[in-house]
Design a protein around this motif. Structure first.
Motif, PDB file in Angstrom:
ATOM      1  N   ALA A  95       5.131  83.828  24.210  1.00  0.00           N
ATOM      2  CA  ALA A  95       4.990  84.668  23.022  1.00  0.00           C
ATOM      3  C   ALA A  95       4.153  85.885  23.370  1.00  0.00           C
ATOM      4  N   ALA A  96       4.462  86.997  22.747  1.00  0.00           N
ATOM      5  CA  ALA A  96       3.685  88.217  22.980  1.00  0.00           C
ATOM      6  C   ALA A  96       2.247  87.982  22.541  1.00  0.00           C
ATOM      7  N   ASP A  97       1.326  88.559  23.282  1.00  0.00           N
ATOM      8  CA  ASP A  97      -0.092  88.418  22.958  1.00  0.00           C
ATOM      9  C   ASP A  97      -0.395  89.251  21.716  1.00  0.00           C
ATOM     10  N   SER A  98      -0.653  88.585  20.622  1.00  0.00           N
ATOM     11  CA  SER A  98      -0.898  89.296  19.373  1.00  0.00           C
ATOM     12  C   SER A  98      -2.271  89.958  19.337  1.00  0.00           C
ATOM     13  N   THR A  99      -3.130  89.673  20.320  1.00  0.00           N
ATOM     14  CA  THR A  99      -4.452  90.292  20.345  1.00  0.00           C
ATOM     15  C   THR A  99      -4.453  91.610  21.114  1.00  0.00           C
ATOM     16  N   ALA A 100      -3.341  91.905  21.829  1.00  0.00           N
ATOM     17  CA  ALA A 100      -3.264  93.152  22.581  1.00  0.00           C
ATOM     18  C   ALA A 100      -3.243  94.322  21.599  1.00  0.00           C
ATOM     19  N   VAL A 101      -4.033  95.327  21.895  1.00  0.00           N
ATOM     20  CA  VAL A 101      -4.141  96.487  21.026  1.00  0.00           C
ATOM     21  C   VAL A 101      -3.671  97.707  21.793  1.00  0.00           C
ATOM     22  N   GLU A 102      -2.758  98.450  21.192  1.00  0.00           N
ATOM     23  CA  GLU A 102      -2.295  99.677  21.814  1.00  0.00           C
ATOM     24  C   GLU A 102      -3.328 100.771  21.596  1.00  0.00           C
ATOM     25  N   THR A 103      -3.454 101.627  22.599  1.00  0.00           N
ATOM     26  CA  THR A 103      -4.363 102.757  22.470  1.00  0.00           C
ATOM     27  C   THR A 103      -3.714 103.780  21.542  1.00  0.00           C
ATOM     28  N   PRO A 104      -4.436 104.202  20.516  1.00  0.00           N
ATOM     29  CA  PRO A 104      -3.875 105.188  19.582  1.00  0.00           C
ATOM     30  C   PRO A 104      -3.537 106.501  20.306  1.00  0.00           C
ATOM     31  N   PRO A 105      -2.465 107.179  19.881  1.00  0.00           N
ATOM     32  CA  PRO A 105      -2.076 108.447  20.513  1.00  0.00           C
ATOM     33  C   PRO A 105      -3.201 109.480  20.533  1.00  0.00           C
ATOM     34  N   ARG A 106      -4.008 109.504  19.492  1.00  0.00           N
ATOM     35  CA  ARG A 106      -5.118 110.471  19.442  1.00  0.00           C
ATOM     36  C   ARG A 106      -6.116 110.217  20.579  1.00  0.00           C
ATOM     37  N   GLU A 107      -6.394 108.937  20.843  1.00  0.00           N
ATOM     38  CA  GLU A 107      -7.314 108.578  21.932  1.00  0.00           C
ATOM     39  C   GLU A 107      -6.698 108.924  23.286  1.00  0.00           C
ATOM     40  N   LEU A 108      -5.404 108.699  23.431  1.00  0.00           N
ATOM     41  CA  LEU A 108      -4.722 109.061  24.679  1.00  0.00           C
ATOM     42  C   LEU A 108      -4.811 110.566  24.926  1.00  0.00           C
ATOM     43  N   LYS A 109      -4.628 111.353  23.865  1.00  0.00           N
ATOM     44  CA  LYS A 109      -4.719 112.812  23.989  1.00  0.00           C
ATOM     45  C   LYS A 109      -6.147 113.238  24.341  1.00  0.00           C
ATOM     46  N   ARG A 110      -7.128 112.603  23.693  1.00  0.00           N
ATOM     47  CA  ARG A 110      -8.530 112.923  23.983  1.00  0.00           C
ATOM     48  C   ARG A 110      -8.846 112.648  25.447  1.00  0.00           C
ATOM     49  N   GLN A 111      -8.390 111.507  25.948  1.00  0.00           N
ATOM     50  CA  GLN A 111      -8.658 111.151  27.340  1.00  0.00           C
ATOM     51  C   GLN A 111      -7.927 112.089  28.298  1.00  0.00           C
ATOM     52  N   ALA A 112      -6.708 112.488  27.951  1.00  0.00           N
ATOM     53  CA  ALA A 112      -5.961 113.421  28.798  1.00  0.00           C
ATOM     54  C   ALA A 112      -6.678 114.770  28.876  1.00  0.00           C
ATOM     55  N   THR A 113      -7.219 115.227  27.746  1.00  0.00           N
ATOM     56  CA  THR A 113      -7.966 116.491  27.733  1.00  0.00           C
ATOM     57  C   THR A 113      -9.233 116.371  28.579  1.00  0.00           C
ATOM     58  N   ARG A 114      -9.942 115.263  28.431  1.00  0.00           N
ATOM     59  CA  ARG A 114     -11.159 115.035  29.223  1.00  0.00           C
ATOM     60  C   ARG A 114     -10.825 115.009  30.715  1.00  0.00           C
ATOM     61  N   ASP A 115      -9.721 114.360  31.059  1.00  0.00           N
ATOM     62  CA  ASP A 115      -9.293 114.306  32.461  1.00  0.00           C
ATOM     63  C   ASP A 115      -8.967 115.706  32.992  1.00  0.00           C
ATOM     64  N   LYS A 116      -8.282 116.520  32.168  1.00  0.00           N
ATOM     65  CA  LYS A 116      -7.967 117.895  32.587  1.00  0.00           C
ATOM     66  C   LYS A 116      -9.244 118.690  32.830  1.00  0.00           C
ATOM     67  N   LEU A 117     -10.223 118.505  31.952  1.00  0.00           N
ATOM     68  CA  LEU A 117     -11.504 119.203  32.118  1.00  0.00           C
ATOM     69  C   LEU A 117     -12.216 118.751  33.395  1.00  0.00           C
ATOM     70  N   THR A 118     -12.188 117.462  33.655  1.00  0.00           N
ATOM     71  CA  THR A 118     -12.853 116.927  34.845  1.00  0.00           C
ATOM     72  C   THR A 118     -12.200 117.452  36.116  1.00  0.00           C
ATOM     73  N   VAL A 119     -10.874 117.456  36.155  1.00  0.00           N
ATOM     74  CA  VAL A 119     -10.145 117.968  37.324  1.00  0.00           C
ATOM     75  C   VAL A 119     -10.426 119.463  37.502  1.00  0.00           C
ATOM     76  N   ALA A 120     -10.405 120.209  36.403  1.00  0.00           N
ATOM     77  CA  ALA A 120     -10.686 121.648  36.469  1.00  0.00           C
ATOM     78  C   ALA A 120     -12.124 121.906  36.927  1.00  0.00           C
ATOM     79  N   ALA A 121     -13.060 121.105  36.442  1.00  0.00           N
ATOM     80  CA  ALA A 121     -14.464 121.259  36.845  1.00  0.00           C
ATOM     81  C   ALA A 121     -14.621 120.978  38.338  1.00  0.00           C
ATOM     82  N   LEU A 122     -13.976 119.940  38.821  1.00  0.00           N
ATOM     83  CA  LEU A 122     -14.051 119.624  40.246  1.00  0.00           C
ATOM     84  C   LEU A 122     -13.536 120.796  41.075  1.00  0.00           C
ATOM     85  N   ALA A 123     -12.418 121.375  40.663  1.00  0.00           N
ATOM     86  CA  ALA A 123     -11.866 122.533  41.382  1.00  0.00           C
ATOM     87  C   ALA A 123     -12.834 123.713  41.344  1.00  0.00           C
TER      88      ALA A 123
END
Length: 133
Positions: A4-32
């Motif tokens: 049976a599918a794990d009913s306790t698994a929680v999907e990451t909300p799209p807003r959180e995914l976008k926030r993390q993607a933006t943070r990652d872009k900033l981190t990569v840009a800062a490193l450069a």
């Protein structure tokens, strides 16, 4: 028999995914930017331009340039920690050798001058904070 599918698994909300993607872009840009200009010469304006975000977006994720440096250093620490044997019961001296060896291994893959500049900036900032207390 299918599980049976794990009913306790929680999907990451799209807003959180976008926030993390933006943070990652900033981190990569800062490193450069840090690699290009050095830690002292890096400009937030160049970081946000490279990341393709507004200046205010940088400050939503990182209050200061030093905070993005800390993020990059934590990534480095995770790399080092990943090379250490956490189950080892080595004596402190032997464990310290393992730590130094792991750091050297990571340094051989990273820009040494950049990492040195990051450590200097963070240690300087930490000392300033300690002086204020």
């Amino acid at each position: 028999m299918p599980q049976a599918a794990d009913s306790t698994a929680v999907e990451t909300p799209p807003r959180e995914l976008k926030r993390q993607a933006t943070r990652d872009k900033l981190t990569v840009a800062a490193l450069a930017e840090f690699r290009r200009e050095g830690v002292a010469g890096a400009q937030i304006e160049n970081i946000v331009r490279t990341a393709g975000v507004a200046r205010g977006t940088f400050y939503l994720h990182f209050p200061t340039r030093e905070h993005v440096l800390l993020e990059l250093l934590m990534d480095y620490q995770r790399q080092v920690a990943g090379q250490l044997d956490s189950s080892s019961r080595a004596e402190p001296k032997a464990f310290l050798r393992q730590v130094v060896h792991a750091m050297v291994e990571c340094l051989s893959r990273e820009d040494r001058e950049l990492l040195r500049g990051m450590f200097v900036a963070v240690f300087r900032h930490t000392a300033e904070l300690a002086d204020k207390e």
